[in-house]
Design a protein around this motif. Structure first.
Motif, PDB file in Angstrom:
ATOM      1  N   SER A 124      -6.423  -6.746 -18.629  1.00  0.00           N
ATOM      2  CA  SER A 124      -5.367  -7.753 -18.509  1.00  0.00           C
ATOM      3  C   SER A 124      -4.878  -8.131 -19.895  1.00  0.00           C
ATOM      4  N   VAL A 125      -3.654  -8.635 -19.971  1.00  0.00           N
ATOM      5  CA  VAL A 125      -3.074  -9.035 -21.247  1.00  0.00           C
ATOM      6  C   VAL A 125      -2.217 -10.283 -21.051  1.00  0.00           C
ATOM      7  N   GLU A 126      -2.289 -11.187 -22.020  1.00  0.00           N
ATOM      8  CA  GLU A 126      -1.451 -12.379 -22.040  1.00  0.00           C
ATOM      9  C   GLU A 126      -0.832 -12.504 -23.424  1.00  0.00           C
ATOM     10  N   MET A 134      -6.153  -9.638 -25.168  1.00  0.00           N
ATOM     11  CA  MET A 134      -6.562  -8.530 -24.298  1.00  0.00           C
ATOM     12  C   MET A 134      -7.940  -8.802 -23.691  1.00  0.00           C
ATOM     13  N   LYS A 135      -8.097  -8.439 -22.413  1.00  0.00           N
ATOM     14  CA  LYS A 135      -9.400  -8.547 -21.758  1.00  0.00           C
ATOM     15  C   LYS A 135      -9.672  -7.281 -20.958  1.00  0.00           C
ATOM     16  N   TRP A 136     -10.962  -6.948 -20.799  1.00  0.00           N
ATOM     17  CA  TRP A 136     -11.380  -5.805 -20.002  1.00  0.00           C
ATOM     18  C   TRP A 136     -12.821  -6.029 -19.558  1.00  0.00           C
ATOM     19  N   ILE A 137     -13.273  -5.289 -18.574  1.00  0.00           N
ATOM     20  CA  ILE A 137     -14.646  -5.407 -18.091  1.00  0.00           C
ATOM     21  C   ILE A 137     -15.559  -4.588 -18.991  1.00  0.00           C
ATOM     22  N   VAL A 138     -16.639  -5.215 -19.426  1.00  0.00           N
ATOM     23  CA  VAL A 138     -17.612  -4.511 -20.262  1.00  0.00           C
ATOM     24  C   VAL A 138     -18.315  -3.448 -19.432  1.00  0.00           C
ATOM     25  N   ASN A 139     -18.354  -2.233 -19.960  1.00  0.00           N
ATOM     26  CA  ASN A 139     -18.957  -1.092 -19.270  1.00  0.00           C
ATOM     27  C   ASN A 139     -20.320  -0.808 -19.894  1.00  0.00           C
ATOM     28  N   ALA A 140     -21.371  -0.774 -19.067  1.00  0.00           N
ATOM     29  CA  ALA A 140     -22.732  -0.555 -19.576  1.00  0.00           C
ATOM     30  C   ALA A 140     -22.892   0.798 -20.258  1.00  0.00           C
ATOM     31  N   ASP A 141     -22.012   1.755 -19.953  1.00  0.00           N
ATOM     32  CA  ASP A 141     -22.085   3.074 -20.583  1.00  0.00           C
ATOM     33  C   ASP A 141     -21.540   3.059 -22.011  1.00  0.00           C
ATOM     34  N   TYR A 142     -20.881   1.967 -22.380  1.00  0.00           N
ATOM     35  CA  TYR A 142     -20.236   1.916 -23.689  1.00  0.00           C
ATOM     36  C   TYR A 142     -20.737   0.734 -24.520  1.00  0.00           C
ATOM     37  N   MET A 143     -22.039   0.541 -24.538  1.00  0.00           N
ATOM     38  CA  MET A 143     -22.601  -0.581 -25.290  1.00  0.00           C
ATOM     39  C   MET A 143     -22.779  -0.259 -26.773  1.00  0.00           C
ATOM     40  N   TYR A 147     -18.157   2.955 -29.659  1.00  0.00           N
ATOM     41  CA  TYR A 147     -17.103   2.942 -28.651  1.00  0.00           C
ATOM     42  C   TYR A 147     -16.175   1.769 -28.908  1.00  0.00           C
ATOM     43  N   LYS A 148     -14.911   2.088 -29.144  1.00  0.00           N
ATOM     44  CA  LYS A 148     -13.920   1.089 -29.529  1.00  0.00           C
ATOM     45  C   LYS A 148     -12.767   1.053 -28.522  1.00  0.00           C
ATOM     46  N   MET A 149     -12.037  -0.048 -28.563  1.00  0.00           N
ATOM     47  CA  MET A 149     -10.830  -0.190 -27.754  1.00  0.00           C
ATOM     48  C   MET A 149      -9.605   0.136 -28.595  1.00  0.00           C
ATOM     49  N   SER A 150      -8.671   0.857 -27.984  1.00  0.00           N
ATOM     50  CA  SER A 150      -7.382   1.142 -28.620  1.00  0.00           C
ATOM     51  C   SER A 150      -6.269   0.669 -27.685  1.00  0.00           C
ATOM     52  N   PHE A 151      -5.134   0.305 -28.281  1.00  0.00           N
ATOM     53  CA  PHE A 151      -4.007  -0.207 -27.502  1.00  0.00           C
ATOM     54  C   PHE A 151      -2.711   0.442 -27.981  1.00  0.00           C
ATOM     55  N   ALA A 152      -1.853   0.781 -27.037  1.00  0.00           N
ATOM     56  CA  ALA A 152      -0.526   1.316 -27.349  1.00  0.00           C
ATOM     57  C   ALA A 152       0.513   0.390 -26.736  1.00  0.00           C
ATOM     58  N   LEU A 153       1.520   0.047 -27.516  1.00  0.00           N
ATOM     59  CA  LEU A 153       2.566  -0.881 -27.078  1.00  0.00           C
ATOM     60  C   LEU A 153       3.933  -0.267 -27.363  1.00  0.00           C
ATOM     61  N   VAL A 169     -16.010  -1.964 -27.359  1.00  0.00           N
ATOM     62  CA  VAL A 169     -15.873  -2.066 -25.906  1.00  0.00           C
ATOM     63  C   VAL A 169     -16.770  -3.158 -25.350  1.00  0.00           C
ATOM     64  N   ASN A 170     -17.948  -3.341 -25.945  1.00  0.00           N
ATOM     65  CA  ASN A 170     -18.891  -4.326 -25.404  1.00  0.00           C
ATOM     66  C   ASN A 170     -18.486  -5.775 -25.689  1.00  0.00           C
ATOM     67  N   GLN A 171     -17.386  -5.989 -26.408  1.00  0.00           N
ATOM     68  CA  GLN A 171     -16.911  -7.356 -26.639  1.00  0.00           C
ATOM     69  C   GLN A 171     -16.243  -7.946 -25.403  1.00  0.00           C
ATOM     70  N   GLY A 172     -15.500  -7.124 -24.670  1.00  0.00           N
ATOM     71  CA  GLY A 172     -14.832  -7.594 -23.460  1.00  0.00           C
ATOM     72  C   GLY A 172     -13.487  -8.250 -23.676  1.00  0.00           C
ATOM     73  N   SER A 173     -13.133  -8.575 -24.911  1.00  0.00           N
ATOM     74  CA  SER A 173     -11.828  -9.181 -25.189  1.00  0.00           C
ATOM     75  C   SER A 173     -11.541  -9.114 -26.682  1.00  0.00           C
ATOM     76  N   CYS A 174     -10.279  -9.250 -27.023  1.00  0.00           N
ATOM     77  CA  CYS A 174      -9.877  -9.346 -28.424  1.00  0.00           C
ATOM     78  C   CYS A 174      -8.436  -9.834 -28.482  1.00  0.00           C
ATOM     79  N   THR A 175      -7.991 -10.166 -29.670  1.00  0.00           N
ATOM     80  CA  THR A 175      -6.614 -10.597 -29.889  1.00  0.00           C
ATOM     81  C   THR A 175      -5.924  -9.613 -30.826  1.00  0.00           C
TER      82      THR A 175
END
Length: 212
Positions: A124-126, A134-143, A147-153, A169-175
């Motif tokens: 989700s994004v606000e 940005m928010k996402w569900i933490v995945n136990a396979d990516y602790m 493993y990092k999050m990338s975003f394209a806009l 990925v294990n953070q679950g959110s970022c700005t």
């Protein structure tokens, strides 16, 4: 006119008679002249031309994003590069017809990134001014921290932004700050993806919707 390279037996660039020489992805290519079809195009041909134009216009507007997202997918020695792979994806998997029988790219079906990793879920994004939360569900396979999050806009006015590995990925959110100039009246399309920073592998991207 053609330019001879590496002596008389080497490759050439340009036109010699009815033959063209050029280089594609490190390989020397020779092709004959294309025949001109003087028959009037059929309705199916015109529709296909429109489809190609719409697809190429879309890819051209997000070329830098898809060059990154498809950079590892072409087999070594292949004549097909990231742009061609992205073009195939857009043409085969994202094109739809509207009520007026006009082609458009369904951005929800577009993969900006492609790769073998499992994609993120619960995204989700606000938007708050020039900041995106940005928010996402933490995945136990990516602790693991690799493993990092990338975003394209991007939006429809040639604004694009790529943020690679901005959070674990294990953070679950970022700005993420919106960078550069963009038209605030045009909605921004947002895609999430997971990046393995050790092996340099991506997941398929996930379309998260638009922010106004």
């Amino acid at each position: 006119m053609a330019i001879q390279e590496n002596g008389p037996n080497g490759p050439f660039k340009g036109k010699v008679g009815s033959v063209y020489g050029y280089k594609l992805n490190g390989q020397n290519i020779i092709r004959g002249a294309r025949n001109k079809n003087r028959k009037p195009p059929t309705e199916a041909m015109l529709l296909n031309q429109q489809k190609m134009k719409v697809a190429n216009n879309f890819i051209g507007s997000v070329k830098a994003l898809m060059q990154y997202g498809y950079r590892h997918l072409a087999p070594k020695g292949s004549k097909i590069g990231p742009f061609q792979l992205a073009q195939q994806h857009i043409l085969k998997e994202t094109m739809e017809l509207d009520a007026d029988c006009q082609y458009y790219v369904n951005v929800e079906k577009v993969f900006i990134f492609k790769g073998p990793l499992s994609p993120p879920t619960g995204c989700s994004v606000e938007r708050h001014g020039k900041m995106l939360h940005m928010k996402w569900i933490v995945n136990a396979d990516y602790m693991d921290k690799m493993y990092k999050m990338s975003f394209a806009l991007f939006n429809t006015k040639e604004f694009i932004q790529l943020d690679i590995g901005v959070a674990e990925v294990n953070q679950g959110s970022c700005t993420v700050p919106l960078i550069g100039s963009f038209d605030e009246k045009n909605p921004i399309h947002v895609y999430f993806g997971i990046w393995d920073s050790y092996l340099d592998l991506n997941s398929d991207s996930v379309y998260c919707g638009i922010v106004e």
